[in-house]
Structures are given as C-alpha cells and as structure tokens.
Scaffold this active site. Structure first.
Site, mmCIF file in Angstrom:
data_model
loop_
_atom_site.group_PDB
_atom_site.id
_atom_site.type_symbol
_atom_site.label_atom_id
_atom_site.label_comp_id
_atom_site.label_asym_id
_atom_site.label_seq_id
_atom_site.Cartn_x
_atom_site.Cartn_y
_atom_site.Cartn_z
ATOM 1 N N MET A 27 -11.949 4.513 -0.497
ATOM 2 C CA MET A 27 -12.742 4.707 1.065
ATOM 3 C C MET A 27 -13.490 6.158 0.914
ATOM 4 S SD MET A 27 -9.477 3.314 3.025
ATOM 5 C CE MET A 27 -8.560 3.338 2.001
ATOM 6 N N SER A 44 0.774 -1.163 -0.101
ATOM 7 C CA SER A 44 0.079 -0.042 0.127
ATOM 8 C C SER A 44 0.757 1.195 0.018
ATOM 9 C CB SER A 44 -0.743 0.141 1.213
ATOM 10 O OG SER A 44 -1.554 1.577 1.341
ATOM 11 N N MET A 58 -11.198 -5.330 5.744
ATOM 12 C CA MET A 58 -10.710 -4.616 6.461
ATOM 13 C C MET A 58 -10.363 -5.018 7.981
ATOM 14 S SD MET A 58 -9.974 -1.852 4.560
ATOM 15 C CE MET A 58 -9.038 -1.189 5.826
ATOM 16 N N HIS A 101 -8.449 1.189 -3.971
ATOM 17 C CA HIS A 101 -9.282 0.948 -2.791
ATOM 18 C C HIS A 101 -10.086 2.159 -2.356
ATOM 19 C CE1 HIS A 101 -9.505 -0.166 1.578
ATOM 20 N NE2 HIS A 101 -10.774 -0.140 1.297
ATOM 21 N N ASP A 158 -6.559 -6.294 4.659
ATOM 22 C CA ASP A 158 -5.850 -4.923 4.615
ATOM 23 C C ASP A 158 -6.155 -4.100 5.957
ATOM 24 O OD1 ASP A 158 -5.103 -2.486 3.957
ATOM 25 O OD2 ASP A 158 -6.837 -1.774 2.680
ATOM 26 N N MET A 192 -8.943 8.308 -0.152
ATOM 27 C CA MET A 192 -9.870 8.629 1.192
ATOM 28 C C MET A 192 -10.260 10.151 0.792
ATOM 29 S SD MET A 192 -7.267 7.338 4.202
ATOM 30 C CE MET A 192 -6.656 5.663 4.028
ATOM 31 N N ASP A 199 -4.563 3.416 -1.802
ATOM 32 C CA ASP A 199 -5.608 4.038 -0.961
ATOM 33 C C ASP A 199 -6.289 5.460 -1.167
ATOM 34 O OD1 ASP A 199 -6.213 1.780 0.929
ATOM 35 O OD2 ASP A 199 -3.770 2.241 1.459
ATOM 36 N N HIS A 205 -1.325 -1.284 -4.301
ATOM 37 C CA HIS A 205 -2.584 -1.037 -3.610
ATOM 38 C C HIS A 205 -2.661 0.639 -3.341
ATOM 39 C CE1 HIS A 205 -6.098 -2.058 -1.148
ATOM 40 N NE2 HIS A 205 -5.490 -0.883 -0.254
#
Ligand code: DX5
Ligand code: ZN
Length: 224
Positions: free
Chosen positions: A68, A8, A145, A66, A183, A37, A35, A33
């Site tokens: 979020m 990540s 998660m 991913h 994760d 957000m 992330d 990966h």
C-alpha cells in the site's frame, strides 16, 4: 476445497513478530499476509523489506506482500530480495499497471529459483472492477479491499460483496485460474457470505490475532 487463509501480521504483536510468524507457520494457514504502508498512499506507516527479511526464517509459508505504497515500481526488487513470494500492488498507485505486472512476474523467487514471483493487483472500495478488464489474465490474485486500507480492525464494507461476485464472473467468463483474495473486516460472522460471493482466500488480521488461540481461529475459518 476449503477456503485459504492468509493471517495479516498487521494485528500481531510487533515486539514478538518472529514468534507470531512461527505460530502461523505451525497452524493450518496457507499464506502470511504482510501489509506494507508508506504514510502516503495510506495514512499509516508499517514495515519494509528489512523486517520482512528478518522474519523470513520463521516460516516456509508463502509471504503474500501487500504494497500500500506510492510508486511501487521503485521497490519491487527490494521486496523480492526480502523473500516475498507474492507481490500485490494497488491499481490506484500505478498508471502503467500492465508494465508493472510484467516487471513483477519477471523476477525469480529467491525462496525457490524454479518459480517466479506471483503477482496480485488490489483495488480499494471506490475503484470499479473495470480497471481489471485488460489485465486480469496476467494476474495470480485479485485482492479486493473491503475496508479503506490503512488500519486493522475496521468494519467490513458490504457493498463490496457485489464487487467480489463481479470479479468472480470476470474470471469464470475468461476461464482463468486467478484467485480472489478479500482483505479487510473479515470475521467468522461474515466469512460465509464472502466465500459465497466468490472469495478463494480470506485475509484476516484482528479476527485471528485478537483471539487467545491463533491456531483455533484459523481452523474455525477453514471449517466454514
Ligand atoms: C488493511 C490491511 C489488512 C488488515 C486487515 O489496510 O490491508 O490486511 O490487516 O485487518 P482486519 O482483518 O483487522 O480488518
Ligand atoms: Zn492487506
């Protein structure tokens, strides 16, 4: 078959993101990966499609994005165009999840026009596995998660081991090829029990980027 590793980049040096991505590309990692957000679905704000698009040229590994974020349905096309290979959305962020899954799968992969975008659904630690019951056959990945999402470097929540096993059972009962990705708080010291519970892919941020030798850290995971 050895465990797949998805470093990540949340824990990478953002001032040198291209170089960090290149280092992963030169390692035995299986995915990158990413992330995303939004400061609403989770308390933190990270990166968006422009940054993903900028780092795309530094690696040919699949970009595992991913999301979020709230209302992920409004942003799928931007992430497809930025070069995502896999798009994972949160079950908690979408009421009409089945519709969103089909929407994601309907996009061509811009890195390879013969492929479509792969789809993942993620659940936070408090979400029970039964939300997956009527959609799991549509999924390439279930992302479990094992921390409350938002930040790297948090402690692994042990109650989630049982959840990983339940999802594994659900997949095996239905004879599916869906992979389980885990994760949050993954380290060399807990990776074996996570794999034993049923993980196919380990996402690791701090356990990889906080070491001196990224390549070695990835090899250490792969040798488990
Ligand atoms: C957490 C993110 C993770 C995070 C994992 O909200 O979804 O991908 O980067 O970081 P570590 O491995 O440090 O827990
Ligand atoms: Zn993540």
């Amino acid at each position: 078959m050895s465990i797949k590793i998805a470093p990540s980049i949340l824990s990478a040096d953002f001032a040198k993101l291209g170089e960090e991505v290149k280092k992963i590309d030169d390692s035995n990692a299986d995915y990158i990966h990413i992330d995303v957000m939004d400061g609403c679905f989770v308390p933190n704000i990270t990166i968006g499609p422009n940054v993903i698009s900028a780092i795309r040229k530094y690696s040919s590994l699949p970009f595992d994005v991913h999301l979020m974020i709230n209302s992920p349905r409004n942003h799928i096309e931007s992430f497809v165009n930025a070069g995502a290979d896999i798009i994972t959305v949160h079950a908690e962020a979408e009421v009409h999840l089945e519709r969103l899954i089909k929407k994601i799968k309907s996009y061509k992969n811009i890195n390879d026009e013969k492929k479509t975008i792969q789809v993942g659904v993620s659940i936070v630690p408090s979400t029970p596995v039964n939300v997956l019951e009527y959609i799991i056959h549509e999924l390439d990945i279930v992302l479990i998660m094992t921390v409350n999402p938002g930040f790297g470097g948090q402690e692994f929540i042990h109650s989630q081991l049982e959840k990983i096993s339940s999802v594994k059972e659900m997949i095996q009962d239905r004879n599916l090829k869906t992979q389980i990705s885990v994760d949050g708080g993954v380290s060399l010291s807990n990776a074996s029990e996570i794999i034993k519970a049923g993980a196919d892919i380990l996402v690791a941020g701090s356990a990889i980027f906080k070491t001196k030798d990224i390549k070695k850290a990835i090899d250490d995971f792969k040798s488990l």
